[in-house]
Design a protein around this motif. Structure first.
Motif, PDB file in Angstrom:
ATOM      1  N   THR A 263       1.527   1.031   4.264  1.00 53.27           N
ATOM      2  CA  THR A 263       1.653   2.490   4.319  1.00 53.27           C
ATOM      3  C   THR A 263       0.368   3.159   3.847  1.00 53.27           C
ATOM      4  O   THR A 263       0.385   4.304   3.412  1.00 53.27           O
ATOM      5  CB  THR A 263       2.832   2.956   3.442  1.00 53.27           C
ATOM      6  OG1 THR A 263       2.644   2.448   2.107  1.00 53.27           O
ATOM      7  CG2 THR A 263       4.149   2.457   3.994  1.00 53.27           C
ATOM      8  N   VAL A 264      -0.733   2.431   3.896  1.00 54.07           N
ATOM      9  CA  VAL A 264      -2.040   2.970   3.504  1.00 54.07           C
ATOM     10  C   VAL A 264      -2.947   3.007   4.725  1.00 54.07           C
ATOM     11  O   VAL A 264      -2.656   2.410   5.764  1.00 54.07           O
ATOM     12  CB  VAL A 264      -2.673   2.112   2.386  1.00 54.07           C
ATOM     13  CG1 VAL A 264      -1.881   2.243   1.101  1.00 54.07           C
ATOM     14  CG2 VAL A 264      -2.760   0.639   2.796  1.00 54.07           C
ATOM     15  N   LYS A 265      -4.077   3.709   4.599  1.00 53.47           N
ATOM     16  CA  LYS A 265      -4.925   3.956   5.762  1.00 53.47           C
ATOM     17  C   LYS A 265      -5.876   2.807   6.078  1.00 53.47           C
ATOM     18  O   LYS A 265      -6.240   2.600   7.233  1.00 53.47           O
ATOM     19  CB  LYS A 265      -5.735   5.241   5.520  1.00 53.47           C
ATOM     20  CG  LYS A 265      -4.891   6.505   5.457  1.00 53.47           C
ATOM     21  CD  LYS A 265      -5.767   7.731   5.251  1.00 53.47           C
ATOM     22  CE  LYS A 265      -4.916   9.003   5.208  1.00 53.47           C
ATOM     23  NZ  LYS A 265      -5.757  10.215   5.006  1.00 53.47           N
ATOM     24  N   LYS A 266      -6.315   2.080   5.062  1.00 54.42           N
ATOM     25  CA  LYS A 266      -7.332   1.055   5.275  1.00 54.42           C
ATOM     26  C   LYS A 266      -6.832  -0.334   4.868  1.00 54.42           C
ATOM     27  O   LYS A 266      -5.980  -0.464   3.998  1.00 54.42           O
ATOM     28  CB  LYS A 266      -8.588   1.403   4.459  1.00 54.42           C
ATOM     29  CG  LYS A 266      -9.270   2.694   4.889  1.00 54.42           C
ATOM     30  CD  LYS A 266     -10.542   2.945   4.088  1.00 54.42           C
ATOM     31  CE  LYS A 266     -10.232   3.236   2.630  1.00 54.42           C
ATOM     32  NZ  LYS A 266     -11.447   3.594   1.866  1.00 54.42           N
TER      33      LYS A 266
ATOM     34  N   ASP B   2      -7.302  -1.084   1.249  1.00 50.74           N
ATOM     35  CA  ASP B   2      -6.264  -0.528   0.380  1.00 50.74           C
ATOM     36  C   ASP B   2      -4.996  -1.372   0.420  1.00 50.74           C
ATOM     37  O   ASP B   2      -4.313  -1.522  -0.592  1.00 50.74           O
ATOM     38  CB  ASP B   2      -5.947   0.916   0.791  1.00 50.74           C
ATOM     39  CG  ASP B   2      -7.116   1.850   0.545  1.00 50.74           C
ATOM     40  OD1 ASP B   2      -7.967   1.508  -0.295  1.00 50.74           O
ATOM     41  OD2 ASP B   2      -7.186   2.906   1.203  1.00 50.74           O
TER      42      ASP B   2
ATOM     43  N   SER C 280      -3.367  -3.102  -2.717  1.00 53.01           N
ATOM     44  CA  SER C 280      -1.962  -2.847  -3.040  1.00 53.01           C
ATOM     45  C   SER C 280      -1.204  -4.157  -3.216  1.00 53.01           C
ATOM     46  O   SER C 280      -0.445  -4.331  -4.177  1.00 53.01           O
ATOM     47  CB  SER C 280      -1.323  -2.004  -1.935  1.00 53.01           C
ATOM     48  OG  SER C 280       0.063  -1.867  -2.132  1.00 53.01           O
TER      49      SER C 280
END
Length: 352
Positions: free
Chosen positions: A54-57, A60, A64
């Motif tokens: 659920t992150v952009k990169k 990340d 996570s």
């Protein structure tokens, strides 16, 4: 006092008629199976995987996942120590103490019905012992995580932090699972298999209905749990290990795994796990829960229902690979898709 903590707890336990706290209640094989099922189940749970993306990169997502693994490792390694302190704190706080002088946390938990005191000898003191004819204290195992900070007389902000963390974990897990269940039923099952021409409106209705059904089932088992919370969690993780984990691993690392093999493995794995749970945890085929204790001597390989997910997982792997060899091969284009997924986006040709 010149004693190790575990030595002190062992002494208190035996004084009260309990077995030594460090005495074995499970075999090494059973403990290994439970641990393996928990680890594989964690990797196989769909709501855990969804959260990492659920992150952009990609960086990340990796960060996570790394932080999650670190926190999970801290949780699992700290849990035994917390259990020791919780047990010791409880015994020191209540055993042989006047009921009238119990701290506020005692009366608070009494109101929930999860903690109870019955003064059998009328002396006003709380007798906590293994002998049910003497014991006057009833403590539900499920309250210990939340009650332990209060029992240890920790600051109010620590108690609030534990309560907030427990609530956040419950809500995030429920939200993730409901999302996966509703989308799986409405899109992956109904739209992709049974009714490809279903409208978006009806697909949304199906998703909502499946979410409601999941809440009803979860609510029933919340009111009538098959065991204390740790055992229920172990069973859930065992189901995930027996069904999803082999399909995920084979799908990633074995590009020739076909859908027939994956489906057969998941069906056999989860069916075997459910059968074992119903037989040895619920006593469904042997007269009900009253027969469960007598069935422990008949556990397959001496493994409890909480750890049997590991065995079912191995069976899942075996069935998947066998069925894969006797069914049509995966199309070449699908193998290429899997191969491309393994290569990081933007990576060029290998150079010497």
């Amino acid at each position: 006092m010149g004693l190790y903590l575990l030595e002190k707890l062992n002494g208190l336990s035996t004084e009260l008629g309990f077995s030594e706290y460090t005495s074995r209640s499970k075999s090494t094989l059973d403990v290994f199976a439970i641990t393996a099922a928990l680890m594989a189940g964690t990797a196989g749970l769909p709501h855990v995987i969804v959260r990492f993306f659920t992150v952009k990169k990609v960086r990340d997502a990796r960060k996570s996942a790394g932080l999650a693994l670190l926190l999970i490792a801290i949780l699992y390694t700290a849990a035994p120590a917390i259990a020791v302190f919780a047990r010791l704190n409880l015994i020191h706080t209540v055993s042989g103490q006047p009921y009238a002088q119990m701290p506020q946390w005692f009366s608070n938990w009494e109101k929930t019905g999860l903690l109870g005191f019955e003064d059998k000898n009328g002396d006003g003191l709380i007798q906590y012992a293994a002998d049910p004819t003497i014991n006057e204290l009833r403590v539900d195992q499920d309250i210990m995580v939340l009650a332990n900070p209060e029992i240890a007389n920790l600051p109010a902000w620590v108690i609030a932090l534990v309560a907030a963390g427990a609530l956040a974990a419950a809500l995030s897990t429920a939200a993730g699972l409901l999302l996966v269940i509703s989308s799986s039923v409405s899109h992956d099952l109904i739209k992709s298999v049974f009714k490809p021409d279903i409208s978006e409106k009806h697909e949304l209705i199906a998703a909502r209905l499946s979410a409601v059904g999941a809440v009803v089932v979860a609510g029933y088992f919340g009111i009538n749990p098959p065991g204390f919370v740790a055992a229920v969690v172990a069973l859930a993780f065992g189901l995930a290990a027996a069904s999803f984990f082999p399909a995920i691993i084979l799908g990633i690392f074995y590009k020739k795994m076909n859908k027939e093999g994956a489906i057969a493995g998941m069906v056999v794995g989860i069916t075997l796990m459910l059968f074992y749970m119903l037989k040895f945890k619920f006593g469904l085929f042997d007269g009900g829960k009253s027969a469960v204790a007598a069935l422990q001597s008949k556990w397959w390989f001496g493994i409890s229902p909480e750890g049997f997910g590991f065995v079912a997982m191995i069976v899942n792997f075996g069935v998947s690979l066998v069925i894969n060899t006797v069914t049509p091969e995966v199309p070449e284009e699908v193998q290429e898709i899997v191969e491309n997924i393994r290569i990081p986006s933007g990576a060029g040709e290998a150079t010497h």
